[in-house]
Design a protein around this motif. Structure first.
Motif, PDB file in Angstrom:
ATOM      1  N   LYS A 297      -6.954   5.072  14.045  1.00 52.47           N
ATOM      2  CA  LYS A 297      -7.898   5.678  13.098  1.00 52.47           C
ATOM      3  C   LYS A 297      -9.133   6.060  13.894  1.00 52.47           C
ATOM      4  CE  LYS A 297      -6.567   3.133   8.877  1.00 52.47           C
ATOM      5  NZ  LYS A 297      -6.803   1.879   8.118  1.00 52.47           N
TER       6      LYS A 297
ATOM      7  N   ASP B  90       3.767   0.388   4.799  1.00 51.58           N
ATOM      8  CA  ASP B  90       2.487  -0.238   5.129  1.00 51.58           C
ATOM      9  C   ASP B  90       2.224  -1.280   4.051  1.00 51.58           C
ATOM     10  OD1 ASP B  90      -0.019  -1.027   5.797  1.00 51.58           O
ATOM     11  OD2 ASP B  90      -0.988   0.933   5.609  1.00 51.58           O
TER      12      ASP B  90
ATOM     13  N   LEU C  78      -1.907   1.723  14.947  1.00 53.01           N
ATOM     14  CA  LEU C  78      -2.301   2.751  13.996  1.00 53.01           C
ATOM     15  C   LEU C  78      -3.679   3.224  14.441  1.00 53.01           C
ATOM     16  CD1 LEU C  78      -1.063   3.848  11.180  1.00 53.01           C
ATOM     17  CD2 LEU C  78      -3.261   3.026  10.343  1.00 53.01           C
TER      18      LEU C  78
ATOM     19  N   GLN D 101       0.778  -1.241   0.000  1.00 52.45           N
ATOM     20  CA  GLN D 101       0.000   0.000   0.000  1.00 52.45           C
ATOM     21  C   GLN D 101       0.806   1.286   0.000  1.00 52.45           C
ATOM     22  OE1 GLN D 101      -3.906   0.109   2.115  1.00 52.45           O
ATOM     23  NE2 GLN D 101      -2.920   1.762   3.233  1.00 52.45           N
TER      24      GLN D 101
ATOM     25  N   LYS E 142       0.630   9.922  10.600  1.00 49.49           N
ATOM     26  CA  LYS E 142       0.651   9.505   9.202  1.00 49.49           C
ATOM     27  C   LYS E 142      -0.514  10.215   8.525  1.00 49.49           C
ATOM     28  CE  LYS E 142      -0.601   5.195   6.798  1.00 49.49           C
ATOM     29  NZ  LYS E 142      -0.554   3.738   6.860  1.00 49.49           N
TER      30      LYS E 142
ATOM     31  N   GLU F 285       3.995  -1.912   8.811  1.00 49.52           N
ATOM     32  CA  GLU F 285       2.583  -1.984   9.198  1.00 49.52           C
ATOM     33  C   GLU F 285       1.904  -3.150   8.480  1.00 49.52           C
ATOM     34  OE1 GLU F 285       0.778   1.898   8.817  1.00 49.52           O
ATOM     35  OE2 GLU F 285      -1.200   1.068   8.409  1.00 49.52           O
ATOM     36  N   ASP F 286       1.065  -3.873   9.197  1.00 52.02           N
ATOM     37  CA  ASP F 286       0.303  -4.996   8.645  1.00 52.02           C
ATOM     38  C   ASP F 286       1.119  -5.888   7.706  1.00 52.02           C
ATOM     39  OD1 ASP F 286      -2.040  -4.432  10.045  1.00 52.02           O
ATOM     40  OD2 ASP F 286      -2.848  -3.136   8.480  1.00 52.02           O
TER      41      ASP F 286
ATOM     42  N   ASP G  52      -2.670  -2.209  12.021  1.00 49.99           N
ATOM     43  CA  ASP G  52      -3.746  -1.349  11.516  1.00 49.99           C
ATOM     44  C   ASP G  52      -4.965  -2.228  11.240  1.00 49.99           C
ATOM     45  OD1 ASP G  52      -5.473   0.291  10.141  1.00 49.99           O
ATOM     46  OD2 ASP G  52      -4.232   0.499   8.359  1.00 49.99           O
TER      47      ASP G  52
HETATM   48 ZN    ZN Z   1      -2.631   0.601   7.024  1.00 47.97          ZN
END
Ligand code: ZN
Ligand code: PGA
Length: 428
Positions: free
Chosen positions: A341, A242, A339, A163, A392, A291-292, A316
């Motif tokens: 959100k 990520d 992460l 990503q 981020k 990440e992930d 995440d």
């Molecule tokens: Zn992510």
């Protein structure tokens, strides 16, 4: 006190409807809007959309607007905006469901943020200061930005399965310098990509990272390395990735060519292969955060990789900012960073609780945007007030991303001599 609440439908950075709220008190009008992502999981707070395919392809939010203008307004008018937890609790009580599916997390969060802004004005303190007070934390800190410079996965129409590749100016002395370093590297990267593949390769993805049509992320990392070398910043800028690996996981395998038309099958990797690949990556590049790295339900591989201690391992899609998943990951030592959100949580009060969980476990904390963002800069004040150490918010370009980074510049200016930049302590 809160005298009036008025919601409306606006569009986010992808051109998809979202909710905006104007909340009025005797001190004026306070506006907030909510972001939305490309990935939604079953453990996060529910975002309500109208679902009428004939209008905005099913994405309109008029039902949510009505809920705010009627039910939520009725419950909150007359309340003191400084009492954030009471305001948030009133909405949670009104909703009555575990995942905020009755009123909609998009309705609740918009009002929660607007109330927080009103609360700061009521106290006549800056927003980040009010947030710091609410969390019980007293030293606001400017976060290290993780600038997205290469986009792939669900965020871009190229062949890159992963990503995003991000750069972290951990070696900057101030946030202002970090932004300059990020911007300069971004523009050098544009030149590197243009020289190598032509100007058409400089199109950007949803969060502003360049999206050259390559399928090898090592090739992408080399471009980023070359850009960093050209700026001369070298070891003062670190790299984060990520992988968002859930998006290219098929059964128990990972297909790094999932978006490529010429699949050779060569890149079909097992979890063990992925671990080896991550080990090599961490030794070949200045990678400080991943990440992930595996599918969101593949907890054992993440745990094993995290245990190697090669870098920060961020959950995440794994955690979905869900308190129960975070608690499990802390108990089982699955990863070592969250992460955050906020639209997956739904109220500011619960965001503060989730942050406390992560901090008590000595985890890293990344305050995060969504791919569908608005001009709201709340995230900047949140990251400073909660002293998360990392933010981020996409590339150092595009208005909805810069809304956050530019606000961080203003906060740093306002704090003057008192300003602390997380810098090398970004993981604390
Ligand atoms: Zn992510
Ligand atoms: P999303 O991406 O907003 O599309 O979920 C953000 C991320 O994965 O970090």
């Amino acid at each position: 006190v809160i005298t009036k609440i008025k919601a409306r439908q606006i569009l986010d950075s992808r051109g998809i409807p979202t909710v905006e709220v104007d909340l009025y008190t005797n001190k004026g009008m306070f506006r907030a809007s909510v972001p939305s992502g490309d990935t939604t999981g079953m453990y996060e707070a529910v975002e309500i959309r109208d679902g009428d395919k004939g209008i905005y392809l099913g994405n309109s939010v008029t039902r949510v607007v009505k809920i705010i203008n009627e039910k939520i307004s009725e419950a909150l008018i007359g309340m003191d905006p400084t009492l954030q937890s009471q305001i948030d609790q009133a909405m949670i009580d009104l909703d009555k469901t575990e995942k905020k599916g009755e009123l909609g997390a998009n309705a609740i969060l918009a009002v929660s943020i607007a109330a927080c802004k009103a609360g700061a004005a009521e106290k006549e303190v800056p927003l980040y200061k009010h947030i710091a007070d609410l969390s019980g934390k007293t030293s606001p800190t400017l976060p290290v930005p993780a600038f997205t410079v290469i986009s792939g996965g669900k965020h871009a129409g190229n062949n890159l399965a992963i990503q995003e590749i991000m750069i972290l100016p951990t070696g900057a002395g101030r946030f202002e310098e970090a932004l300059q370093m990020g911007s300069e590297t971004y523009h050098h990267l544009k030149a590197v990509i243009t020289e190598k593949y032509g100007a058409h390769a400089c199109n950007v993805g949803e969060d502003g990272g360049f999206a050259p049509n390559i399928s090898s992320f090592r090739e992408a990392l080399d471009l980023v390395q070359e850009a960093i070398t050209r700026t001369g910043y070298n070891e003062r800028i670190k790299i984060a990735i990520d992988f968002a690996a859930t998006n290219f996981c098929i059964g128990t395998k990972y297909d790094l060519d999932i978006k490529s038309p010429n699949k050779s099958g060569q890149n079909f990797k097992s979890g063990e292969d992925m671990i080896e690949m991550y080990k090599e990556l961490c030794s070949d590049y200045p990678i400080v955060s991943i990440e992930d790295p595996f599918d969101k339900e593949e907890w054992e591989h993440i745990k094993y990789f995290s245990g190697l201690g090669l870098c920060q391992v961020v959950g995440d899609d794994l955690l979905m900012s869900n308190a129960k998943r975070i608690e499990r990951a802390i108990t089982e030592s699955t990863c070592n960073a969250l992460l955050l959100k906020i639209n997956q949580v739904g109220t500011l009060t619960e965001v503060i609780e989730v942050v406390k969980l992560a901090k008590d476990a000595h985890w890293g904390l990344v305050t995060s945007h969504r791919c569908g963002e608005t001009e709201d800069s709340f995230l900047a004040d949140l990251s400073v007030g909660l002293a998360t150490g990392q933010i981020k918010a996409g590339a150092p370009c595009r208005g909805e991303r810069l809304a956050k980074y530019n606000q961080l510049l203003r906060i740093e200016e306002e704090l003057g001599d008192q300003a602390i930049y997380a810098g090398e302590d970004w993981m604390q």
